[in-house]
Design an enzyme around this catalytic site. Structure first.
Site, short mmCIF file in Angstrom:
data_model
loop_
_atom_site.label_atom_id
_atom_site.label_comp_id
_atom_site.label_asym_id
_atom_site.label_seq_id
_atom_site.Cartn_x
_atom_site.Cartn_y
_atom_site.Cartn_z
CD GLU A 246 -2.01 2.62 -3.25
OE1 GLU A 246 -3.04 3.06 -4.16
OE2 GLU A 246 -1.75 2.39 -2.22
CG ASP B 170 -2.48 1.15 0.92
OD1 ASP B 170 -2.73 0.85 0.57
OD2 ASP B 170 -2.15 1.92 1.95
C1 NOJ Z 1 -4.64 3.31 -0.87
C2 NOJ Z 1 -5.20 1.69 -0.66
O1 NOJ Z 1 -6.29 1.28 -1.34
C3 NOJ Z 1 -7.04 2.66 0.39
O2 NOJ Z 1 -7.95 1.86 -0.28
C4 NOJ Z 1 -6.54 3.32 0.92
O3 NOJ Z 1 -7.47 3.83 1.42
C5 NOJ Z 1 -5.17 3.96 1.14
N1 NOJ Z 1 -3.90 3.20 0.64
C6 NOJ Z 1 -4.87 3.64 2.59
O4 NOJ Z 1 -4.56 2.69 2.91
#
Ligand code: NOJ
Length: 515
Positions: free
Chosen positions: A254, A199
């Site tokens: 990500e 993440d």
């Molecule tokens: C990215 C995640 O995909 C999302 O759902 C989340 O709210 C944020 N990061 C914080 O973890």
């Protein structure tokens, strides 16, 4: 390019994102869970994907649907128990499916014992595990768009959070944090997971000067702009750790910066991420000009440094592709052909294989403070309501047309999006050109997007018509339609016409293919 150079599993597969709360409910409480997922693994195997990415299932107060974690090494009772996760790993592996966990390194929940200790006093040994300041700067948080700093009455300082105030950011500059988080990875790797989706990994390194950012004045949030050298150092540490494990474990990051060139840097010198998400294509409207640019950008930024691309057109943070492209089923099907024929590893967000649209939420049914409920609705399994979600009503309303789009309905229909996905995945598995081959753009009418995929003597041509009108795409020689987004004309000679919103994959007549 030889196929053996690319034999690593994560380049060869399609990855399916499971959003566990909405996948399948095993205990009838209206929330999807691990037993529900285990019971549906054969569906995923039959779909033809090779790996699953499981959105967070850890204990959490669920302020951000599980991305606010209060224990990294357990399972929230909502989803089951640790033993269920072990069973999931083993049942997935039995079927040849890899399992990726979601690793959330940037922040914990404010209910995590580490943060409870950290905020208890300024001289607590864990104080420096989070980021505390006497004065806030102008940084902005995501989800609610407010300040990234929250005042703590108890210890009389501000703490930093790039997301909700309930998600304090960890201080990765503290070596104890690094070690504790490495332990988290070891915990799951030792249990047999095949890797992690990480993440917002570009957020872990923070600007050490904490200077105001002029872009925040223009409304940008830190998750869109944070891009610090230290994040790369953190990533190199994570990569060394996973490389130590046998079995080709993978790190998929990500990186939420909307620049493919910046994203490319997170592959490092093959010593950081194995793959990164790249969001410009997910933001793109259904427009051949925009997609052409996005794809060229990927080919030039990632191709040059042999970094393997990813492709995702939906996820749990965005509207589903069908809704974003105006609701047309034909477009959603054409988009599937594109997604599954580009060079790189495609990600299918659960339910896109059913052509689901976003669910409609009202003030009463809204759950997510960030307004992202639309794509998170429960999957309709059975045609008849409650669509395989027996017991309590599910936590979000079903998407529109749940009966017509349910798995059971699509299984029995002669043509359906589910069957199209199965065929696309089957053809991809049986074509080295589609899985691993080079990508080359072909000249076409401006409303079309056409490209060639090739690997040795295996070759496919893909053509997508983005228009409401029919267009011609002439090819020299005899070509057979292997997949058509509307399933018309498959296994027949391609005559060069492409109806409105139609996409095809064609192969040379005489190609030895099993589709
Ligand atoms: C990215 C995640 O995909 C999302 O759902 C989340 O709210 C944020 N990061 C914080 O973890």
């Amino acid at each position: 390019m030889s196929v053996t150079q690319h034999s690593t599993w994560w380049k060869n597969v399609v990855i399916y994102q499971v959003y566990p709360r909405s996948f399948a409910d095993g205990n009838g409480d209206g929330v999807g869970d691990l037993p529900g997922l285990i019971a549906r693994l054969d569906y995923l195997k039959a779909l033809g994907v090779g790996a699953l990415w499981l959105s967070p299932v850890y204990p959490s107060p669920m302020c951000d649907a599980g991305y606010d974690i209060c224990d990294y090494t357990d399972i929230d009772p909502l989803f089951g128990r640790l033993a269920d996760l072990d069973q999931l790993i083993s049942e997935a592996h039995k079927r040849g499916l890899k399992l990726l966990m979601d690793f959330v390194p940037n922040h914990t929940s404010d209910q995590h014992p580490w943060f409870i200790e950290s905020r208890s006093s300024r001289d607590n040994p864990k104080r420096d595990w989070y980021i505390w300041r006497d004065q806030p700067n102008n940084w902005r948080a995501s989800i609610d768009g407010g300040s990234a700093w929250t005042w703590d009455e108890v210890s009389q300082q501000y703490y930093l959070h790039f997301f909700l105030p309930q998600q304090p950011d960890l201080n990765w500059h503290n070596p104890q944090v690094v070690e504790a988080m490495h332990d988290v990875l070891r915990f799951w790797l030792d249990r047999g997971v095949d890797g992690f989706r990480i993440d917002v990994v570009h957020c872990v390194g923070k600007d050490p000067t904490f200077a105001d950012d002029p872009r925040c004045m223009a409304g940008e949030t830190m998750v869109q702009i944070n891009d610090q050298p230290y994040s790369h150092e953190v990533l190199r540490g994570l990569r060394r750790l996973v490389d130590h494990y046998p079995g080709d474990r993978v790190l998929i990051g990500e990186v939420n910066i909307r620049s493919t060139a910046r994203v490319a840097a997170y592959y490092g010198a093959s010593d950081e991420l194995h793959m990164s998400f790249n969001f410009p294509p997910l933001d793109a409207p259904w427009d051949p000009v925009v997609f052409r640019l996005c794809i060229r950008e990927v080919e030039s930024c990632l191709g040059q440094q042999s970094a393997w691309p990813t492709w995702a057109l939906s996820n749990h943070d965005n509207s589903r592709l069908r809704s974003r492209y105006g609701g047309s089923l034909a477009r959603a099907n054409a988009a599937a052909v594109m997604l599954l024929s580009l060079r790189g590893t495609p990600f299918i967000f659960q339910g896109d294989e059913l052509a689901l649209e976003d669910t409609q939420v009202t003030a009463q049914t809204r759950v997510d403070p960030g307004g992202r409920d639309g794509s998170r609705a429960p999957l309709p399994w059975l045609s008849q309501a409650p669509h395989g979600w027996s017991g309590k009503a599910p936590w979000l309303p079903f998407p529109p047309d749940a009966e017509a789009l349910a798995v059971q309905t699509q299984e029995t229909a002669s043509h359906s999006t589910l069957k199209l996905y199965r065929r696309l995945l089957h053809c991809r598995r049986h074509s080295a050109a589609l899985r691993l081959g080079a990508w080359e753009e072909l000249p076409s009418h401006p409303k079309l997007l056409a490209y060639r995929r090739y690997c040795g003597d295996d070759e496919r041509i893909v053509c997508i018509n983005f228009d409401e009108a029919q267009h011609t795409f002439a090819l020299a020689g005899d070509w057979i339609i292997e997949v058509a987004s509307d399933r018309q004309g498959e296994n027949q000679l391609f005559d060069g016409t492409l109806g409105a919103q139609k996409a095809v994959i064609v192969c040379r007549k005489g190609t030895d293919h099993e589709c």
